[in-house]
Design a protein around this motif. Structure first.
Motif, PDB file in Angstrom:
ATOM      1  N   ASN A 389     -15.538  -5.855 -19.720  1.00  0.00           N
ATOM      2  CA  ASN A 389     -14.223  -5.224 -19.856  1.00  0.00           C
ATOM      3  C   ASN A 389     -13.469  -5.136 -18.525  1.00  0.00           C
ATOM      4  N   ALA A 390     -14.017  -5.790 -17.514  1.00  0.00           N
ATOM      5  CA  ALA A 390     -13.343  -5.759 -16.206  1.00  0.00           C
ATOM      6  C   ALA A 390     -11.992  -6.459 -16.289  1.00  0.00           C
ATOM      7  N   SER A 391     -10.983  -5.810 -15.760  1.00  0.00           N
ATOM      8  CA  SER A 391      -9.644  -6.420 -15.759  1.00  0.00           C
ATOM      9  C   SER A 391      -8.873  -5.946 -14.535  1.00  0.00           C
ATOM     10  N   PHE A 392      -7.893  -6.765 -14.156  1.00  0.00           N
ATOM     11  CA  PHE A 392      -7.081  -6.473 -12.982  1.00  0.00           C
ATOM     12  C   PHE A 392      -5.605  -6.408 -13.362  1.00  0.00           C
ATOM     13  N   LYS A 393      -4.919  -5.539 -12.707  1.00  0.00           N
ATOM     14  CA  LYS A 393      -3.456  -5.479 -12.846  1.00  0.00           C
ATOM     15  C   LYS A 393      -2.886  -5.748 -11.458  1.00  0.00           C
ATOM     16  N   THR A 394      -2.098  -6.796 -11.330  1.00  0.00           N
ATOM     17  CA  THR A 394      -1.612  -7.194 -10.007  1.00  0.00           C
ATOM     18  C   THR A 394      -0.102  -7.341  -9.993  1.00  0.00           C
ATOM     19  N   SER A 395       0.457  -7.227  -8.810  1.00  0.00           N
ATOM     20  CA  SER A 395       1.893  -7.474  -8.639  1.00  0.00           C
ATOM     21  C   SER A 395       2.164  -7.865  -7.196  1.00  0.00           C
ATOM     22  N   LEU A 396       3.182  -8.688  -7.028  1.00  0.00           N
ATOM     23  CA  LEU A 396       3.642  -9.096  -5.699  1.00  0.00           C
ATOM     24  C   LEU A 396       5.106  -8.707  -5.579  1.00  0.00           C
ATOM     25  N   THR A 397       5.411  -7.842  -4.621  1.00  0.00           N
ATOM     26  CA  THR A 397       6.781  -7.352  -4.483  1.00  0.00           C
ATOM     27  C   THR A 397       7.331  -7.724  -3.117  1.00  0.00           C
ATOM     28  N   LEU A 398       8.434  -8.463  -3.139  1.00  0.00           N
ATOM     29  CA  LEU A 398       9.104  -8.799  -1.877  1.00  0.00           C
ATOM     30  C   LEU A 398       9.794  -7.566  -1.308  1.00  0.00           C
ATOM     31  N   GLN A 399       9.777  -7.436  -0.003  1.00  0.00           N
ATOM     32  CA  GLN A 399      10.463  -6.326   0.650  1.00  0.00           C
ATOM     33  C   GLN A 399      11.169  -6.830   1.903  1.00  0.00           C
ATOM     34  N   GLU A 400      11.879  -5.945   2.565  1.00  0.00           N
ATOM     35  CA  GLU A 400      12.658  -6.352   3.736  1.00  0.00           C
ATOM     36  C   GLU A 400      11.800  -6.486   4.991  1.00  0.00           C
ATOM     37  N   LYS A 401      10.765  -5.692   5.082  1.00  0.00           N
ATOM     38  CA  LYS A 401       9.946  -5.659   6.298  1.00  0.00           C
ATOM     39  C   LYS A 401       9.140  -6.936   6.458  1.00  0.00           C
ATOM     40  N   TYR A 402       9.050  -7.413   7.719  1.00  0.00           N
ATOM     41  CA  TYR A 402       8.249  -8.595   8.025  1.00  0.00           C
ATOM     42  C   TYR A 402       6.818  -8.156   8.341  1.00  0.00           C
ATOM     43  N   LEU A 403       5.881  -8.561   7.498  1.00  0.00           N
ATOM     44  CA  LEU A 403       4.477  -8.236   7.705  1.00  0.00           C
ATOM     45  C   LEU A 403       3.766  -9.400   8.373  1.00  0.00           C
ATOM     46  N   SER A 404       2.493  -9.212   8.684  1.00  0.00           N
ATOM     47  CA  SER A 404       1.779 -10.230   9.465  1.00  0.00           C
ATOM     48  C   SER A 404       1.627 -11.551   8.727  1.00  0.00           C
ATOM     49  N   ASN A 405       1.639 -11.525   7.392  1.00  0.00           N
ATOM     50  CA  ASN A 405       1.430 -12.766   6.633  1.00  0.00           C
ATOM     51  C   ASN A 405       2.477 -12.985   5.536  1.00  0.00           C
ATOM     52  N   GLY A 406       3.627 -12.374   5.699  1.00  0.00           N
ATOM     53  CA  GLY A 406       4.690 -12.554   4.711  1.00  0.00           C
ATOM     54  C   GLY A 406       5.504 -11.288   4.543  1.00  0.00           C
ATOM     55  N   LYS A 407       6.297 -11.248   3.475  1.00  0.00           N
ATOM     56  CA  LYS A 407       7.168 -10.093   3.241  1.00  0.00           C
ATOM     57  C   LYS A 407       6.842  -9.412   1.909  1.00  0.00           C
ATOM     58  N   GLU A 408       5.559  -9.487   1.523  1.00  0.00           N
ATOM     59  CA  GLU A 408       5.198  -8.970   0.209  1.00  0.00           C
ATOM     60  C   GLU A 408       4.216  -7.821   0.297  1.00  0.00           C
ATOM     61  N   VAL A 409       4.290  -6.975  -0.710  1.00  0.00           N
ATOM     62  CA  VAL A 409       3.279  -5.942  -0.939  1.00  0.00           C
ATOM     63  C   VAL A 409       2.478  -6.390  -2.149  1.00  0.00           C
ATOM     64  N   LEU A 410       1.159  -6.493  -1.967  1.00  0.00           N
ATOM     65  CA  LEU A 410       0.271  -6.915  -3.054  1.00  0.00           C
ATOM     66  C   LEU A 410      -0.427  -5.687  -3.630  1.00  0.00           C
ATOM     67  N   GLU A 411      -0.256  -5.509  -4.922  1.00  0.00           N
ATOM     68  CA  GLU A 411      -0.961  -4.437  -5.623  1.00  0.00           C
ATOM     69  C   GLU A 411      -2.086  -5.084  -6.424  1.00  0.00           C
ATOM     70  N   PHE A 412      -3.324  -4.671  -6.135  1.00  0.00           N
ATOM     71  CA  PHE A 412      -4.494  -5.288  -6.751  1.00  0.00           C
ATOM     72  C   PHE A 412      -5.331  -4.165  -7.358  1.00  0.00           C
ATOM     73  N   LEU A 413      -5.010  -3.806  -8.589  1.00  0.00           N
ATOM     74  CA  LEU A 413      -5.643  -2.665  -9.244  1.00  0.00           C
ATOM     75  C   LEU A 413      -6.742  -3.141 -10.196  1.00  0.00           C
ATOM     76  N   PHE A 414      -7.733  -2.275 -10.414  1.00  0.00           N
ATOM     77  CA  PHE A 414      -8.918  -2.660 -11.176  1.00  0.00           C
ATOM     78  C   PHE A 414      -9.289  -1.590 -12.194  1.00  0.00           C
ATOM     79  N   SER A 415      -9.789  -2.066 -13.320  1.00  0.00           N
ATOM     80  CA  SER A 415     -10.370  -1.172 -14.323  1.00  0.00           C
ATOM     81  C   SER A 415     -11.633  -1.834 -14.860  1.00  0.00           C
ATOM     82  N   ALA A 416     -12.737  -1.087 -14.889  1.00  0.00           N
ATOM     83  CA  ALA A 416     -14.007  -1.644 -15.367  1.00  0.00           C
ATOM     84  C   ALA A 416     -14.200  -1.453 -16.865  1.00  0.00           C
TER      85      ALA A 416
END
Length: 553
Positions: A389-416
């Motif tokens: 029953n393991a599953s992930f809920k993910t999202s990639l959101t572009l933002q204005e701030k320049y981060l070290s590897n792009g301009k996105e916030v990665l949400e990597f959520l988990f449910s067992a």
């Protein structure tokens, strides 16, 4: 990959020399037999700090040496950065001397622990349960996603652009700080410069003015003495000119009588000519000189102005004042030109940002396309490992701030659990779940990128039965692309190794030492049977062991 390992005088290991092949290599042995010593020795080899207490005999040098085949790892640039000779077969050696001093070598060249660690991270990846927390970090999650999205070229381009942006922003700050500092002095510097420019100073002017001033202020005395001198020369009664003329006439008459008299006559003639010339010069100077109160006032004022400027700037010459004027011109000019420099840097910053945004969008598109694939593959692997029953809920959101590897916030959520709430991995996943997630991710990565040698240190703890078989299959699949070590207590995993080593303790001359032995076929059957049924090996355990090893009775 790790080709061979040599250990001398380390903890319970007196001397150990072992070679390794490709594929899946399993290491078994009883708890406390010394498997952790192998990892400790490898840790030292890869840059961890040394401790004299880990040396078996303090009077003898401890040495650990590993031979690595690095041709697939693209490490030429790292060797160049560290000023090391690149060798496809690279030898790393670590020594701990009886004094406690530690030394490290790469291809016989002494290196720092920092250099050793840089290389070590690219050669061996050690995973134990407590180290699986890495999978919960955003940086690691992005690294996995970028491997699948094949966006390395864009990531490198973005990082170069980000480095340039930071450099330009630093330049802007330096210019702004300079402008702020210089602006405080600008008005005063402008005033001082204007004052010096209005003075219209000339080199050598001071001495000329001082001479002119002395002449003007003493004009009457000069005129009086010049007039008296002219009278003494040109007086008709007793003037020096007439007297000298009489002498000249007298001597010239007798000059023909001797050479001496002729010489004296010539000398008197010269003196007479000179006195006449002096008289003319005195007359001319007397006629030229006249009292001029206005000019005297003017010269006096200019001298006073120059002296005031010298006092203000603490100098003693006009030439020094002129130098100060030139310096002030530079400061004022720099202040006035800074605005233009700042504007230029800001334009460069905006251009760099535009280029970064363009690359960031490309990265975002690739990541967005790869993310569902990563989730799908990972969920499939976890299902095969018993997390149905393991599953992930993910999202990639572009933002204005320049981060070290792009301009996105990665949400990597988990449910067992089915219907369970999703949360961050580090908050909702257990240690066992994190272990399976990590091995699943490494299995996926092994298909998309060249990973270093991986060592799984009892990462299969808490796994049994069919799940153990699935985990073994996963490790086998990974070993097709890279060298995999598994330190395990599971017979299912041990049996799947292309080669199997046993760690055990042995008493020699009243001293306990740790050994590592490559098992042959018969040894493997007995070792796996013992893992299944314990020390008292039954026929059924032997049969099970043979079946695991694909042997027939």
């Amino acid at each position: 990959m790790l080709r061979s390992l040599s250990i001398k005088n380390f903890a319970l290991i007196e001397q150990l020399q072992v070679s390794f092949d490709t594929g899946l290599i399993t290491i078994t042995g009883e708890t406390g037999a010394g498997k952790s010593l192998l990892l400790g020795a490898l840790g030292l080899l890869l840059g961890k700090r040394a401790d004299l207490s880990s040396v078996k005999d303090n009077s003898v040098k401890c040495s650990i040496e590993g031979v690595f085949d690095i041709k697939k790892y693209d490490l030429e640039s790292l060797f160049e950065e560290e000023d090391l000779d690149y060798e496809v077969e690279t030898i790393i050696r670590r020594e701990i001397l009886p004094s406690g001093k530690s030394r490290a070598f790469i291809n016989d060249t002494p290196v720092t622990l920092h250099s050793l660690n840089r290389l070590g991270l690219r050669l061996i990846d050690i995973h134990s349960q407590h180290q699986t927390l890495e999978v919960t970090t955003n940086d690691f999650q992005f690294d996995v996603l970028d491997a699948l999205s094949e966006s390395n070229r864009e990531i490198q381009s973005y990082k170069r652009g980000l480095s340039l942006l930071k450099q330009k922003e630093k330049e802007e700050k330096v210019l702004l700080d300079s402008q702020q500092e210089l602006t405080k002095e600008h008005d005063y510097n402008s005033f001082l410069l204007n004052e010096l420019e209005e003075a219209k100073l000339k080199p050598g002017e001071l001495s000329e003015l001082e001479e002119r001033y002395e002449t003007l202020i003493n004009i009457e005395e000069i005129q009086e003495r010049l007039s008296g001198s002219v009278s003494l020369i040109s007086s008709e009664e007793v003037g020096a000119g007439d007297l000298l003329n009489t002498i000249k006439t007298n001597i010239s008459k007798v000059a023909p009588y001797s050479g001496t008299l002729k010489e004296l006559s010539d000398r008197i003639q010269s003196v007479y000519i000179e006195i006449e010339d002096i008289n003319d010069s005195l007359q001319n100077e007397l006629e030229r000189l006249e009292a001029d109160p206005e000019q005297l006032e003017e010269v006096g004022q200019r001298l006073q102005m120059i002296h005031n400027l010298q006092t203000k700037h603490t100098v003693s010459s006009v030439e020094e004042l002129i130098k100060i004027k030139e310096e002030l011109q530079g400061k004022v000019s720099k202040t006035e030109s800074l605005s233009g420099d700042i504007e230029n840097v800001r334009r460069e910053i905006e251009t760099t940002k535009a280029q970064l945004d363009e690359v960031a969008i490309k990265i975002h598109k690739k990541r967005t396309k790869a993310l569902p694939k990563l989730v799908s593959e990972l969920e499939d692997i976890l299902k095969s490992l018993g997390m149905v029953n393991a599953s992930f809920k993910t999202s990639l959101t572009l933002q204005e701030k320049y981060l070290s590897n792009g301009k996105e916030v990665l949400e990597f959520l988990f449910s067992a659990n089915k219907g369970g709430a999703f949360g961050e991995l580090k908050k909702v996943a257990s240690g066992g779940e994190l272990s399976r997630i990590m091995i699943g991710i490494k299995a996926i990565l092994s298909r998309y990128t060249q990973l270093p040698t991986i060592i799984f240190d009892e990462i299969d703890t808490g796994v049994s039965g069919e799940i153990a078989h699935k985990m073994a299959d996963l490790m086998m699949a990974m070993s097709k692309n890279l060298q995999v070590f598994s330190i395990t207590h599971l017979p299912q995993i041990a049996a799947n190794g292309q080669s199997q080593y046993k760690v055990f303790k042995e008493d020699i001359n009243n001293t306990t030492v740790t050994r590592l032995k490559l098992l042959n076929n018969e040894d493997r059957i007995r070792e796996i049977a013992e893992m299944i049924g314990g020390k008292n090996i039954s026929d059924s355990a032997l049969t099970h062991a043979k079946s695991l090893l694909h042997y027939q009775k």
